[in-house]
Design a protein around this motif. Sequence first.
Motif, PDB file in Angstrom:
ATOM      1  N   TYR A 295       0.832  -1.210   0.000  1.00 37.68           N
ATOM      2  CA  TYR A 295       0.000   0.000   0.000  1.00 37.68           C
ATOM      3  C   TYR A 295       0.864   1.257   0.000  1.00 37.68           C
ATOM      4  N   LYS A 296       1.949   1.246   0.765  1.00 40.15           N
ATOM      5  CA  LYS A 296       2.827   2.417   0.817  1.00 40.15           C
ATOM      6  C   LYS A 296       3.474   2.677  -0.539  1.00 40.15           C
ATOM      7  N   SER A 297       3.720   1.605  -1.294  1.00 45.50           N
ATOM      8  CA  SER A 297       4.387   1.744  -2.597  1.00 45.50           C
ATOM      9  C   SER A 297       3.419   2.062  -3.728  1.00 45.50           C
ATOM     10  N   GLU A 311      -7.030   1.832   8.338  1.00 44.18           N
ATOM     11  CA  GLU A 311      -6.086   1.444   9.389  1.00 44.18           C
ATOM     12  C   GLU A 311      -4.705   1.146   8.809  1.00 44.18           C
ATOM     13  N   ILE A 312      -4.684   0.496   7.656  1.00 37.43           N
ATOM     14  CA  ILE A 312      -3.405   0.197   7.001  1.00 37.43           C
ATOM     15  C   ILE A 312      -2.702   1.489   6.595  1.00 37.43           C
ATOM     16  N   LYS A 313      -3.472   2.464   6.112  1.00 36.03           N
ATOM     17  CA  LYS A 313      -2.877   3.751   5.723  1.00 36.03           C
ATOM     18  C   LYS A 313      -2.240   4.441   6.930  1.00 36.03           C
ATOM     19  N   LYS A 314      -2.895   4.358   8.086  1.00 32.91           N
ATOM     20  CA  LYS A 314      -2.341   4.985   9.290  1.00 32.91           C
ATOM     21  C   LYS A 314      -0.982   4.369   9.633  1.00 32.91           C
ATOM     22  N   LEU A 315      -0.871   3.063   9.515  1.00 33.94           N
ATOM     23  CA  LEU A 315       0.395   2.396   9.812  1.00 33.94           C
ATOM     24  C   LEU A 315       1.447   2.724   8.760  1.00 33.94           C
ATOM     25  N   ALA A 316       1.018   2.809   7.504  1.00 34.88           N
ATOM     26  CA  ALA A 316       1.977   3.118   6.436  1.00 34.88           C
ATOM     27  C   ALA A 316       2.541   4.528   6.590  1.00 34.88           C
TER      28      ALA A 316
END
Length: 532
Positions: A295-297, A311-316
């Motif tokens: 997701y970060k890439s 939630e994944i975006k917050k961690l990324a």
Amino acid sequence: MSYTALYRNFRPLKFSDMVGQEHITKTLRNQVMSGRVGHAYLFTGGRGTGKTTSAKIMSRVVNCLNPQNGEPCNECEICKEILDGSLTDVVEMDAASNNSVEDIRSIRDEVNFLPTKAKYRVYIIDEVHMLSTGAFNALLKTLEEPPEHVKFILATTEPQKLPMTILSRCQRFDFKKIPEQDIIKRLKVICDGADIKIDEEALKIIAVLSEGHMRDAISILERCSQENSENITIQEVKELVGLPSLEYINKLSRGILEYDSITSLEAVDNVIEDGKDLYNFLWEVIKYFKDILVYKSTNKLNLYSDNEIVEIKKLADITDEERLLNIIYQLSDLENDLKWSSQKTIMFQTGVIKACRKEEYSNAGGSPIEKRLTELENKLANLKFGQDTTIGMQEIARGENTDVAVYKLEEKKVSKNPTNINKVDESWKKVIDSLKKNGKIRLYTALINTRVSELNDLMWEIEFPNGLTDFNKNILENVANNSELRKEIFKITGKEIHVKFKDGKSISKTSSGEGTPKSPIRDLGIDINIIE
């Protein structure tokens, strides 16, 4: 009333019903339509990918009374008898339990007789790699030159165990893992036929869990349908296969990224209290970190709801790609260690604590002596004495009170051309971008956030301001990666440039006063002779 498993009840009856193996089914159909069916076939591939199903369809189509476009009609007398297993001309043999020489000799004797009803006698030998050496030798001659009325179809998951003499006598077809979308497509057909109600998200997670094996996917679906006769949800699928809640996975991931060992261990305790398998939990955590990295890439993810992606975006957003890669490698090593450990809980907890430590501590490896020697090498390498400075033994010994014999230490001043700094920086940015565009992701992630300086016309120094981690060292010390980096630099600059790497955190600070640098030898407490 007897019950038939779903994977048997919904086994494809035609090549067109199969999914994910079009490269094989198309070739087999063309052979049938052109009348060029071989005498021996070898179907290889993982479990549940369609090997036995293709063999059964092939046995019908070569004997079918009314074949249509390379497909069996499944309506004629021959097809029906093959389907119900009453036709003796089609023989299915499991080599795992019939692997002796006598079993193969019985086949060798039978092939001399003409088929009773069908056009061909077809022998389907499943798990053929289980045959003994003597059985393979007994099969060789018959497999090479069988009578015209005989066809052999061999199936195996381990073709490397077959003798070359067998492989060379067969037409080989390699079955690949089935894509997730094709598995979902087939599961929908089965659900409609079996009147099973299931959410789309649940189908997706089943396809992911099956890892490309259709039979595994159908088995998971069948287990879920027996637990719930109404509507199957994604949570019920996870509960059935023992997958931990995404809440625990997210909690542990956040704890690791924030270096919070207390929160991370709480997540582990929650999983243990729920009775979940730690190995499956670790597998899910590794996959979750991989998804964060993806997701970060790319800013894209499948198989997650909108709330989960938030939630994944917050961690990324609170980490970088290098940190994520480092965690994935650390947890993968923990996964390997967990396989052989008798104390899985202790091993898992200590591995999580290690992953929560700062890089400067978690990446520091080796014995105390190796660490001291490494620190000494770094300080000596970065020690600055100025131009043409010679320091004798007495000068260092003065105030050091250590038994050191030093004949001469000299550092040659490297001329730097300040007019080329901007040009070198610009070239280095182009090199980094080129590595990313060409798919050299490991090399790219190791070199992002670095600075470059030109030592001379043929040497660049790459500095790592945040420290040169073990992860980066392993990548950069690789001969192939080093060569690839020099090639990229040559493409940008047109010159053969050599590179050296500098750890920005290990630079030794010289003491103020009379210009005499602070000795690294006293700091480390090591007696050393430096000889010119």
